[in-house]
Design a protein around this motif. Structure first.
Motif, PDB file in Angstrom:
ATOM      1  N   PHE A  14      10.827 -11.400  46.676  1.00 12.58           N
ATOM      2  CA  PHE A  14      10.527 -10.973  45.310  1.00 12.58           C
ATOM      3  C   PHE A  14      11.592 -10.038  44.763  1.00 12.58           C
ATOM      4  O   PHE A  14      11.959 -10.113  43.592  1.00 12.58           O
ATOM      5  CB  PHE A  14       9.143 -10.313  45.244  1.00 12.58           C
ATOM      6  N   LEU A  15      12.121  -9.164  45.603  1.00  7.76           N
ATOM      7  CA  LEU A  15      13.190  -8.265  45.164  1.00  7.76           C
ATOM      8  C   LEU A  15      14.446  -9.054  44.804  1.00  7.76           C
ATOM      9  O   LEU A  15      15.081  -8.798  43.778  1.00  7.76           O
ATOM     10  CB  LEU A  15      13.497  -7.250  46.257  1.00  7.76           C
ATOM     11  N   PHE A  16      14.794 -10.038  45.631  1.00  6.52           N
ATOM     12  CA  PHE A  16      15.952 -10.880  45.345  1.00  6.52           C
ATOM     13  C   PHE A  16      15.795 -11.613  44.019  1.00  6.52           C
ATOM     14  O   PHE A  16      16.722 -11.665  43.204  1.00  6.52           O
ATOM     15  CB  PHE A  16      16.152 -11.893  46.484  1.00  6.52           C
ATOM     16  N   LEU A  17      14.607 -12.175  43.787  1.00  3.33           N
ATOM     17  CA  LEU A  17      14.373 -12.899  42.539  1.00  3.33           C
ATOM     18  C   LEU A  17      14.364 -11.958  41.334  1.00  3.33           C
ATOM     19  O   LEU A  17      14.807 -12.341  40.245  1.00  3.33           O
ATOM     20  CB  LEU A  17      13.078 -13.690  42.620  1.00  3.33           C
ATOM     21  N   ALA A  18      13.899 -10.732  41.519  1.00  5.04           N
ATOM     22  CA  ALA A  18      13.919  -9.760  40.419  1.00  5.04           C
ATOM     23  C   ALA A  18      15.357  -9.373  40.068  1.00  5.04           C
ATOM     24  O   ALA A  18      15.703  -9.277  38.885  1.00  5.04           O
ATOM     25  CB  ALA A  18      13.109  -8.531  40.806  1.00  5.04           C
ATOM     26  N   VAL A  19      16.182  -9.172  41.076  1.00  4.63           N
ATOM     27  CA  VAL A  19      17.598  -8.852  40.826  1.00  4.63           C
ATOM     28  C   VAL A  19      18.287 -10.031  40.148  1.00  4.63           C
ATOM     29  O   VAL A  19      19.084  -9.864  39.224  1.00  4.63           O
ATOM     30  CB  VAL A  19      18.307  -8.468  42.143  1.00  4.63           C
ATOM     31  N   ARG A  20      17.946 -11.225  40.585  1.00  7.75           N
ATOM     32  CA  ARG A  20      18.534 -12.432  39.996  1.00  7.75           C
ATOM     33  C   ARG A  20      18.135 -12.585  38.530  1.00  7.75           C
ATOM     34  O   ARG A  20      18.962 -12.928  37.682  1.00  7.75           O
ATOM     35  CB  ARG A  20      18.058 -13.624  40.810  1.00  7.75           C
ATOM     36  N   ALA A  21      16.852 -12.347  38.228  1.00  9.59           N
ATOM     37  CA  ALA A  21      16.394 -12.420  36.835  1.00  9.59           C
ATOM     38  C   ALA A  21      17.034 -11.318  35.999  1.00  9.59           C
ATOM     39  O   ALA A  21      17.412 -11.552  34.847  1.00  9.59           O
ATOM     40  CB  ALA A  21      14.875 -12.310  36.791  1.00  9.59           C
ATOM     41  N   GLY A  22      17.161 -10.139  36.573  1.00 13.32           N
ATOM     42  CA  GLY A  22      17.833  -9.052  35.866  1.00 13.32           C
ATOM     43  C   GLY A  22      19.283  -9.383  35.556  1.00 13.32           C
ATOM     44  O   GLY A  22      19.796  -9.037  34.493  1.00 13.32           O
ATOM     45  N   ASP A  23      19.946 -10.041  36.479  1.00 10.99           N
ATOM     46  CA  ASP A  23      21.332 -10.453  36.251  1.00 10.99           C
ATOM     47  C   ASP A  23      21.421 -11.455  35.101  1.00 10.99           C
ATOM     48  O   ASP A  23      22.325 -11.375  34.272  1.00 10.99           O
ATOM     49  CB  ASP A  23      21.915 -11.056  37.531  1.00 10.99           C
ATOM     50  N   LEU A  24      20.481 -12.403  35.062  1.00 14.95           N
ATOM     51  CA  LEU A  24      20.465 -13.365  33.954  1.00 14.95           C
ATOM     52  C   LEU A  24      20.264 -12.658  32.615  1.00 14.95           C
ATOM     53  O   LEU A  24      20.920 -12.992  31.623  1.00 14.95           O
ATOM     54  CB  LEU A  24      19.359 -14.401  34.153  1.00 14.95           C
ATOM     55  N   LEU A  25      19.359 -11.696  32.596  1.00 15.98           N
ATOM     56  CA  LEU A  25      19.113 -10.947  31.358  1.00 15.98           C
ATOM     57  C   LEU A  25      20.328 -10.108  30.968  1.00 15.98           C
ATOM     58  O   LEU A  25      20.693 -10.041  29.796  1.00 15.98           O
ATOM     59  CB  LEU A  25      17.888 -10.053  31.518  1.00 15.98           C
ATOM     60  N   TRP A  26      20.931  -9.453  31.956  1.00 16.04           N
ATOM     61  CA  TRP A  26      22.080  -8.575  31.693  1.00 16.04           C
ATOM     62  C   TRP A  26      23.261  -9.360  31.108  1.00 16.04           C
ATOM     63  O   TRP A  26      23.930  -8.895  30.200  1.00 16.04           O
ATOM     64  CB  TRP A  26      22.495  -7.897  32.988  1.00 16.04           C
ATOM     65  N   ARG A  27      23.501 -10.557  31.656  1.00 12.87           N
ATOM     66  CA  ARG A  27      24.615 -11.368  31.182  1.00 12.87           C
ATOM     67  C   ARG A  27      24.263 -12.226  29.980  1.00 12.87           C
ATOM     68  O   ARG A  27      25.133 -12.883  29.407  1.00 12.87           O
ATOM     69  CB  ARG A  27      25.122 -12.275  32.310  1.00 12.87           C
ATOM     70  N   GLY A  28      22.991 -12.241  29.585  1.00 13.62           N
ATOM     71  CA  GLY A  28      22.581 -13.032  28.431  1.00 13.62           C
ATOM     72  C   GLY A  28      22.631 -14.526  28.687  1.00 13.62           C
ATOM     73  O   GLY A  28      22.946 -15.304  27.784  1.00 13.62           O
TER      74      GLY A  28
END
Length: 69
Positions: A14-28
């Motif tokens: 879950f932590l890995f997927l949260a970081v991955r989703a955050g990266d998608l949001l950060w990069r737009g």
């Protein structure tokens, strides 16, 4: 002991997927994840292949750690 290990692995997924989703949001690039072309489908399949076992370890096997054997 295996129940605790499964719980830890589930949290790590879950932590890995949260970081991955955050990266998608950060990069737009959220729109690229749902474009339904070849690469986005592979991304969604990969995400599902991580998410489904994480839920199984969290819900089902946490109550019955004997099934982890």
């Amino acid at each position: 002991m295996l129940g605790e290990l499964g719980n830890l692995l589930s949290c790590a997924c879950f932590l890995f997927l949260a970081v991955r989703a955050g990266d998608l949001l950060w990069r737009g690039q959220v729109h690229a994840a749902f474009a339904f072309d070849k690469m986005s489908i592979l991304f969604l399949v990969e995400t599902a292949l991580i998410l489904i076992p994480a839920f199984v370890l969290r819900i089902k096997l946490r109550a019955r750690p004997r099934e982890l054997c």
